[in-house]
Motif scaffolding. Sequence first.
Motif, PDB file in Angstrom:
ATOM      1  N   MET A  15       0.935  -1.191   0.165  1.00  0.00           N
ATOM      2  CA  MET A  15      -0.128   0.200  -0.282  1.00  0.00           C
ATOM      3  C   MET A  15       0.672   1.407  -0.004  1.00  0.00           C
ATOM      4  O   MET A  15       1.298   1.713   0.473  1.00  0.00           O
ATOM      5  N   LEU A  16       0.848   1.996  -1.214  1.00  0.00           N
ATOM      6  CA  LEU A  16       1.454   3.358  -0.850  1.00  0.00           C
ATOM      7  C   LEU A  16      -0.048   4.431  -1.230  1.00  0.00           C
ATOM      8  O   LEU A  16      -0.593   4.233  -1.563  1.00  0.00           O
ATOM      9  N   ASN A  17       0.818   5.736   0.252  1.00  0.00           N
ATOM     10  CA  ASN A  17       0.504   6.372  -0.174  1.00  0.00           C
ATOM     11  C   ASN A  17       0.939   7.898   0.730  1.00  0.00           C
ATOM     12  O   ASN A  17       1.958   7.736   1.033  1.00  0.00           O
ATOM     13  N   PHE A  18       0.815   9.216   0.413  1.00  0.00           N
ATOM     14  CA  PHE A  18       1.012  10.137   0.767  1.00  0.00           C
ATOM     15  C   PHE A  18       0.609   9.658   2.770  1.00  0.00           C
ATOM     16  O   PHE A  18      -0.929   9.869   2.872  1.00  0.00           O
ATOM     17  N   PRO A  19       1.266  10.835   3.142  1.00  0.00           N
ATOM     18  CA  PRO A  19       0.260  11.080   4.509  1.00  0.00           C
ATOM     19  C   PRO A  19      -0.704  11.614   4.967  1.00  0.00           C
ATOM     20  O   PRO A  19      -0.897  12.346   3.758  1.00  0.00           O
ATOM     21  N   ARG A  20      -1.375  10.182   6.191  1.00  0.00           N
ATOM     22  CA  ARG A  20      -3.333  11.727   5.850  1.00  0.00           C
ATOM     23  C   ARG A  20      -4.311  10.905   4.919  1.00  0.00           C
ATOM     24  O   ARG A  20      -4.771  12.083   4.672  1.00  0.00           O
ATOM     25  N   CYS A  21      -4.084  10.218   4.301  1.00  0.00           N
ATOM     26  CA  CYS A  21      -4.407   9.673   2.881  1.00  0.00           C
ATOM     27  C   CYS A  21      -5.185   8.557   3.122  1.00  0.00           C
ATOM     28  O   CYS A  21      -6.459   8.215   3.136  1.00  0.00           O
ATOM     29  N   GLY A  22      -5.624   8.072   4.713  1.00  0.00           N
ATOM     30  CA  GLY A  22      -6.878   6.743   4.968  1.00  0.00           C
ATOM     31  C   GLY A  22      -6.172   5.913   5.735  1.00  0.00           C
ATOM     32  O   GLY A  22      -6.859   4.822   5.046  1.00  0.00           O
ATOM     33  N   LEU A  54       6.048  -4.747  -6.384  1.00  0.00           N
ATOM     34  CA  LEU A  54       5.054  -5.279  -6.417  1.00  0.00           C
ATOM     35  C   LEU A  54       3.489  -4.926  -6.705  1.00  0.00           C
ATOM     36  O   LEU A  54       3.346  -3.718  -6.716  1.00  0.00           O
ATOM     37  N   PRO A  55       2.310  -5.844  -6.072  1.00  0.00           N
ATOM     38  CA  PRO A  55       1.291  -5.919  -6.945  1.00  0.00           C
ATOM     39  C   PRO A  55       0.987  -4.110  -5.491  1.00  0.00           C
ATOM     40  O   PRO A  55       1.357  -4.561  -4.534  1.00  0.00           O
ATOM     41  N   THR A  56       0.291  -3.255  -6.406  1.00  0.00           N
ATOM     42  CA  THR A  56       0.181  -2.037  -5.485  1.00  0.00           C
ATOM     43  C   THR A  56      -0.828  -1.760  -5.017  1.00  0.00           C
ATOM     44  O   THR A  56      -2.007  -1.386  -6.131  1.00  0.00           O
ATOM     45  N   ILE A  57      -1.557  -0.953  -4.014  1.00  0.00           N
ATOM     46  CA  ILE A  57      -2.927  -0.419  -3.663  1.00  0.00           C
ATOM     47  C   ILE A  57      -2.674   0.903  -3.382  1.00  0.00           C
ATOM     48  O   ILE A  57      -1.442   0.670  -2.563  1.00  0.00           O
ATOM     49  N   VAL A  58      -2.746   1.909  -3.996  1.00  0.00           N
ATOM     50  CA  VAL A  58      -3.006   3.374  -4.046  1.00  0.00           C
ATOM     51  C   VAL A  58      -3.926   4.057  -2.802  1.00  0.00           C
ATOM     52  O   VAL A  58      -5.023   4.327  -3.725  1.00  0.00           O
ATOM     53  N   ILE A  59      -3.346   4.678  -2.123  1.00  0.00           N
ATOM     54  CA  ILE A  59      -5.114   5.088  -1.547  1.00  0.00           C
ATOM     55  C   ILE A  59      -4.640   6.769  -1.872  1.00  0.00           C
ATOM     56  O   ILE A  59      -3.402   6.858  -1.212  1.00  0.00           O
ATOM     57  N   VAL A  60      -5.486   7.403  -2.555  1.00  0.00           N
ATOM     58  CA  VAL A  60      -5.285   9.169  -3.030  1.00  0.00           C
ATOM     59  C   VAL A  60      -6.015  10.043  -1.750  1.00  0.00           C
ATOM     60  O   VAL A  60      -8.061   9.462  -1.752  1.00  0.00           O
ATOM     61  N   ASP A 115      -2.796  -4.486 -13.972  1.00  0.00           N
ATOM     62  CA  ASP A 115      -3.600  -5.552 -13.813  1.00  0.00           C
ATOM     63  C   ASP A 115      -2.653  -5.647 -12.328  1.00  0.00           C
ATOM     64  O   ASP A 115      -2.507  -6.906 -11.412  1.00  0.00           O
ATOM     65  N   LYS A 116      -2.096  -5.413 -12.359  1.00  0.00           N
ATOM     66  CA  LYS A 116      -0.794  -4.913 -10.605  1.00  0.00           C
ATOM     67  C   LYS A 116      -1.724  -3.947  -9.727  1.00  0.00           C
ATOM     68  O   LYS A 116      -0.224  -3.468  -9.111  1.00  0.00           O
ATOM     69  N   LYS A 117      -2.233  -3.172 -10.118  1.00  0.00           N
ATOM     70  CA  LYS A 117      -2.332  -2.160  -9.313  1.00  0.00           C
ATOM     71  C   LYS A 117      -3.781  -1.647  -9.074  1.00  0.00           C
ATOM     72  O   LYS A 117      -5.086  -2.016  -9.918  1.00  0.00           O
ATOM     73  N   LEU A 118      -4.329  -1.005  -8.157  1.00  0.00           N
ATOM     74  CA  LEU A 118      -5.809  -0.274  -7.294  1.00  0.00           C
ATOM     75  C   LEU A 118      -5.579   1.144  -6.443  1.00  0.00           C
ATOM     76  O   LEU A 118      -4.837   1.260  -5.977  1.00  0.00           O
ATOM     77  N   ILE A 119      -6.310   1.654  -7.473  1.00  0.00           N
ATOM     78  CA  ILE A 119      -6.512   3.271  -6.499  1.00  0.00           C
ATOM     79  C   ILE A 119      -7.499   3.059  -5.565  1.00  0.00           C
ATOM     80  O   ILE A 119      -8.610   2.545  -6.271  1.00  0.00           O
ATOM     81  N   ILE A 120      -7.912   3.495  -4.435  1.00  0.00           N
ATOM     82  CA  ILE A 120      -8.507   4.203  -3.972  1.00  0.00           C
ATOM     83  C   ILE A 120      -8.531   5.698  -3.240  1.00  0.00           C
ATOM     84  O   ILE A 120      -8.122   5.840  -2.562  1.00  0.00           O
ATOM     85  N   TYR A 121      -9.655   6.096  -4.139  1.00  0.00           N
ATOM     86  CA  TYR A 121      -9.813   7.604  -2.926  1.00  0.00           C
ATOM     87  C   TYR A 121     -10.931   6.905  -1.937  1.00  0.00           C
ATOM     88  O   TYR A 121     -11.960   6.780  -1.932  1.00  0.00           O
ATOM     89  N   THR A 127     -17.548   7.990   1.295  1.00  0.00           N
ATOM     90  CA  THR A 127     -18.875   8.082   1.110  1.00  0.00           C
ATOM     91  C   THR A 127     -19.576   6.588   0.826  1.00  0.00           C
ATOM     92  O   THR A 127     -21.059   6.400   0.492  1.00  0.00           O
ATOM     93  N   ASN A 128     -18.869   5.129   0.294  1.00  0.00           N
ATOM     94  CA  ASN A 128     -19.375   4.445  -0.080  1.00  0.00           C
ATOM     95  C   ASN A 128     -18.115   3.444  -0.046  1.00  0.00           C
ATOM     96  O   ASN A 128     -18.122   2.658  -0.931  1.00  0.00           O
TER      97      ASN A 128
END
Length: 180
Positions: A15-22, A54-60, A115-121, A127-128
């Motif tokens: 999981m890759l993220n900027f701080p304070r992104c959840g 690695l397969p990566t989830i980015v939360i933005v 196929d190796k990435k997912l972005i979650i806002y 909200t959902n």
Amino acid sequence: MDNYNRQISDVPVLMLNFPRCGSNYLNYCIEQIIGKRIWKHHGQSYPFWQKEILPTIVIVRNYKECIPRQDNTASKYNSNIIKSYLQNNRPTNGDDNNVFDYISILKHYDSLDDDKKLIIYYEDLLTNPKVELNKVIEFFKSLDIPCNDVTEFFNNFDHHSNLSLGEYPATQSRGKDLLF
């Protein structure tokens, strides 16, 4: 971060993220989904960018929310801090050992195979949550990572949200505000 030194081999997803992104909130949810937390990183060290991909989830999260919070002088949204950050490509917390760069994280995400990435806002997660977490479940399934039965988790989602907040006492919004 509580699992910064975790061995990547535990779960081969980052999981890759900027701080304070959840990320703490999302990682709690992931633990309910697969039974383990995944390795989290802010990408703040040069050696990170040299590691195996690695397969990566980015939360933005909205940059207007998270960038000012990394500047110790910001107590609320300040357009001058954001302009300075983006115009000067100035990472927050300027020393080389603690660089958090919102743009580099997004560029890294773009460089990964689809196929190796997912972005979650973060805003969508708040909200959902069921829709967003079902995306996470499908991502893990596509990587052949087994998922738990999450019926109880979704049936008691408010309870789990409160539990996840208890693990992160530094939260300022308590997971309730999209912008401060």
